[in-house]
Design a protein around this motif. Structure first.
Motif, PDB file in Angstrom:
ATOM      1  N   LEU B  55      12.433 -72.872  -5.680  1.00 33.06           N
ATOM      2  CA  LEU B  55      13.463 -72.673  -6.698  1.00 33.06           C
ATOM      3  C   LEU B  55      13.041 -71.623  -7.715  1.00 33.06           C
ATOM      4  O   LEU B  55      13.865 -70.901  -8.265  1.00 33.06           O
ATOM      5  N   ALA B  56      11.726 -71.534  -7.965  1.00 30.01           N
ATOM      6  CA  ALA B  56      11.223 -70.566  -8.944  1.00 30.01           C
ATOM      7  C   ALA B  56      11.287 -69.143  -8.405  1.00 30.01           C
ATOM      8  O   ALA B  56      11.318 -68.184  -9.178  1.00 30.01           O
ATOM      9  N   ILE B  57      11.283 -68.990  -7.057  1.00 24.96           N
ATOM     10  CA  ILE B  57      11.338 -67.655  -6.438  1.00 24.96           C
ATOM     11  C   ILE B  57      12.522 -67.671  -5.478  1.00 24.96           C
ATOM     12  O   ILE B  57      12.349 -67.779  -4.264  1.00 24.96           O
ATOM     13  N   PRO B  58      13.749 -67.541  -5.976  1.00 25.68           N
ATOM     14  CA  PRO B  58      14.932 -67.723  -5.121  1.00 25.68           C
ATOM     15  C   PRO B  58      14.927 -66.781  -3.918  1.00 25.68           C
ATOM     16  O   PRO B  58      14.699 -65.583  -4.060  1.00 25.68           O
ATOM     17  N   TYR B  60      12.778 -66.650  -1.457  1.00 29.72           N
ATOM     18  CA  TYR B  60      11.469 -66.492  -0.821  1.00 29.72           C
ATOM     19  C   TYR B  60      11.148 -67.737   0.011  1.00 29.72           C
ATOM     20  O   TYR B  60      11.376 -68.861  -0.441  1.00 29.72           O
ATOM     21  N   VAL B  62       8.851 -70.399   1.333  1.00 33.11           N
ATOM     22  CA  VAL B  62       7.574 -71.036   1.021  1.00 33.11           C
ATOM     23  C   VAL B  62       7.069 -71.761   2.265  1.00 33.11           C
ATOM     24  O   VAL B  62       7.784 -72.590   2.823  1.00 33.11           O
ATOM     25  N   ARG B 169       6.119 -60.471   6.612  1.00 33.20           N
ATOM     26  CA  ARG B 169       5.627 -60.895   5.302  1.00 33.20           C
ATOM     27  C   ARG B 169       5.355 -59.669   4.414  1.00 33.20           C
ATOM     28  O   ARG B 169       5.689 -59.649   3.231  1.00 33.20           O
ATOM     29  N   LYS B 170       4.770 -58.650   5.026  1.00 34.75           N
ATOM     30  CA  LYS B 170       4.508 -57.407   4.293  1.00 34.75           C
ATOM     31  C   LYS B 170       5.828 -56.740   3.890  1.00 34.75           C
ATOM     32  O   LYS B 170       5.966 -56.208   2.795  1.00 34.75           O
ATOM     33  N   ALA B 173       7.120 -58.427   0.939  1.00 32.79           N
ATOM     34  CA  ALA B 173       6.286 -58.120  -0.229  1.00 32.79           C
ATOM     35  C   ALA B 173       6.640 -56.744  -0.787  1.00 32.79           C
ATOM     36  O   ALA B 173       6.692 -56.552  -2.000  1.00 32.79           O
ATOM     37  N   GLU B 205      19.437 -62.396  -5.825  1.00 30.39           N
ATOM     38  CA  GLU B 205      19.037 -61.894  -7.143  1.00 30.39           C
ATOM     39  C   GLU B 205      18.462 -60.479  -7.041  1.00 30.39           C
ATOM     40  O   GLU B 205      17.541 -60.115  -7.765  1.00 30.39           O
ATOM     41  N   ARG B 207      16.501 -59.215  -4.945  1.00 27.49           N
ATOM     42  CA  ARG B 207      15.113 -59.098  -4.537  1.00 27.49           C
ATOM     43  C   ARG B 207      14.884 -59.443  -3.050  1.00 27.49           C
ATOM     44  O   ARG B 207      14.618 -58.564  -2.247  1.00 27.49           O
ATOM     45  N   TYR B 208      14.991 -60.721  -2.692  1.00 23.15           N
ATOM     46  CA  TYR B 208      14.636 -61.137  -1.330  1.00 23.15           C
ATOM     47  C   TYR B 208      15.856 -61.142  -0.410  1.00 23.15           C
ATOM     48  O   TYR B 208      16.916 -61.655  -0.787  1.00 23.15           O
ATOM     49  N   PRO B 243      18.892 -71.577  -6.562  1.00 24.57           N
ATOM     50  CA  PRO B 243      19.311 -72.357  -7.730  1.00 24.57           C
ATOM     51  C   PRO B 243      20.811 -72.148  -7.968  1.00 24.57           C
ATOM     52  O   PRO B 243      21.407 -71.222  -7.406  1.00 24.57           O
ATOM     53  N   CYS B 246      23.133 -68.574  -8.727  1.00 22.38           N
ATOM     54  CA  CYS B 246      22.204 -67.532  -8.357  1.00 22.38           C
ATOM     55  C   CYS B 246      23.023 -66.403  -7.719  1.00 22.38           C
ATOM     56  O   CYS B 246      23.985 -66.653  -7.014  1.00 22.38           O
TER      57      CYS B 246
END
Lengths: 194, 316
Positions: B55-58, B60, B62, B169-170, B173, B205, B207-208, B243, B246
């Motif tokens: 939730l902290a890194i929408p 991504y 884990v 993964r890279k 990143a 957001e 980003r991902y 979240p 979002c």
């Protein structure tokens, strides 16, 4: 060993930790919302909410840092009996517990790596008051805006700027808790109005 | 009273009776042979920690130590583990499979948690506090406080473009998503339009890039929701989350904007013109009908008196 070291854990761990986790989940999903938890009590100076969070999220696999003030024998013994988390220095911690000032330096904590940003610390910050006033929060999980008394706006802003890296914070005060994940943008509205 | 109305009424009564029989209050007691919600507490803590980081890194993914569950991979082991870690005794659980409450997968998962957690179950989207879903988002808008748990087969949106985990993964990143745009562009070059119809990639957001699980792209606009959305991939051992409120954008091009598409029909049972439809072959002469894939939504509409092209006919 003090007698209260052996008490204060969950009486019925499965449902109590389930309820506590739902509060933590809602708090992390909706930064700025305040949730009440119950069921645990630890030796001073631990708040009830911090004790509940430790019982719900920590175990012998999570490295825990106790900041000065919280690093007292009673708390160490309580953690050892109920949780079993190894106590480590700030740099190695997955969870860190203390007041904002005692948790310094805040750059010491793990912020994850670009490949694994989840390998970052969670700070459990004991605050003197927790209500819907203070700095303005915006970001994922917040429809318009939310307000929380953020201990150090500049540090939280710097933390959010390195997203997706950064630590995440949970604020605890008595039985109440709230969260400010790294994704949240924090603004000091008193500064802005000047 | 015409025969038509009588049959409609009988159907409505039947539908309501059917639905009432599947809604059950929680017993508050679970099978004592199991811990509450099946998983042991240590496993739940591990999953809970992963959920909070997700939730902290929408968006991504884990990694988490997915457990063997008493059902095969592909049957929702990831979703079941996330649900088990989130359930509390007073939850009201709804489980859907492709929108339907009454399919094998949905029924068995619902029974699993009735037995191991003693929670109440329902088919009504509005009454559920936690909904586990396979490949659909309910038609009824979700509200704040609800949790939607997705079962995810392949969590990595780049996996079919780059099979190596070290490389994808890279790419995440470095925010290197050019390959995905090339794939969508090739769709346009070959077909004149983006032909991806489900598991349509989104950017979270800004980003991902995230795989929303194989939901139809019709559901993509609903990913921006007041509910908490959690994604569990059991075999692939990944958890990710959105979240509430979002920002979720479906990838597209300025000259080929994203379009949420559906079959160009109305539901043959409830007449709804803007719900996602299943096409059902009804005989061996090419006869077909279109029905809402969300069974609760369709049954509720029929109970309110809405009717479609075939609603008066006896459907074997």
């Amino acid at each position: 060993m003090q007698p209260d070291v052996l008490t204060g854990g969950f009486a019925d761990p499965a449902p109590q930790s389930a309820r506590a986790f739902r509060a933590a989940l809602q708090a992390m999903a909706m930064p700025g919302t305040i949730h009440e938890v119950s069921g645990a009590s630890a030796p001073a100076p631990l708040s009830a909410a911090a004790a509940v969070l430790l019982l719900t999220l920590c175990d012998r696999e999570t490295l825990l840092h106790l900041a000065p003030g919280h690093d007292v024998q009673g708390v160490r013994d309580w953690v050892a009996f109920h949780i079993g988390a190894p106590i480590v220095p700030a740099g190695e911690a997955m969870f860190a517990l203390g007041t904002w000032e005692a948790l310094a330096s805040h750059d010491a904590y793990a912020i994850g790596t670009p490949e694994y940003p989840d390998r970052a610390a969670t700070l459990i910050v004991e605050v003197a008051s927790l209500d819907g006033k203070g700095a303005r929060l915006t970001g994922p999980g917040i429809r318009d805006e939310a307000f929380l008394p953020v201990p150090d706006v500049a540090a939280f802003r710097a933390n959010a700027r390195r997203f997706p890296l950064g630590w995440d914070a949970m604020l605890t005060c008595g039985p109440r808790l709230a969260a400010i994940p790294r994704s949240t943008t924090v603004e000091d509205i008193t500064c802005m109005s000047q | 009273m015409s025969v038509q109305t009588a049959m409609d009424e009988a159907q409505v009564d039947q539908a309501q009776a059917d639905r009432a029989s599947t809604d059950q209050a929680g017993t508050g007691r679970h099978d004592p042979a199991y811990n509450f919600a099946y998983l042991d507490e240590q496993t739940k803590r591990m999953i809970r920690r992963a959920l909070l980081k997700a939730l902290a890194i929408p968006g991504y993914q884990v990694p988490f130590a997915s457990r063997e569950m008493p059902m095969p991979y592909g049957w929702g082991t990831g979703g079941v583990q996330v649900t088990a870690a989130c359930l509390e005794p007073d939850d009201v659980l709804k489980v859907i499979d492709q929108g339907a409450d009454d399919t094998t997968n949905a029924v068995s998962i619902r029974k699993f948690f009735q037995r191991t957690a003693g929670v109440a179950v329902t088919e009504a989207t509005g009454e559920a506090s936690l909904i586990q879903t396979r490949h659909r988002i309910p038609e009824t808008p979700l509200t704040e406080g609800q949790i939607l748990v997705y079962q995810v087969p392949i969590p990595e949106p780049l996996r079919f473009l780059e099979p190596r985990e070290t490389e994808t993964r890279k790419m995440h990143a470095l925010e290197e998503y050019g390959l995905m745009h090339v794939k969508l562009y090739e769709d346009i070059a070959h077909n004149g339009a983006i032909s991806t119809a489900y598991a349509y990639p989104v950017k979270v957001e800004g980003r991902y890039v995230m795989d929303p699980s194989p939901i139809p792209k019709f559901d993509n606009p609903r990913l921006e929701s007041p509910a908490i959305q959690l994604f569990g991939a059991g075999r692939e051992q990944r958890i990710y989350a959105l979240p509430p409120y979002c920002r979720v954008e479906s990838l597209d091009f300025e000259d080929h904007p994203f379009e949420a598409s559906k079959a160009d029909h109305d539901c043959d049972l409830c007449g709804c013109g803007d719900s996602y439809l299943d096409e059902v072959i009804v005989d061996d002469e090419g006869g077909r009908m279109f029905v809402c894939s969300d069974t609760d939504f369709c049954a509720t509409r029929r109970a309110l008196g809405h009717a479609g092209r075939l609603s008066g006919e006896a459907l074997a």
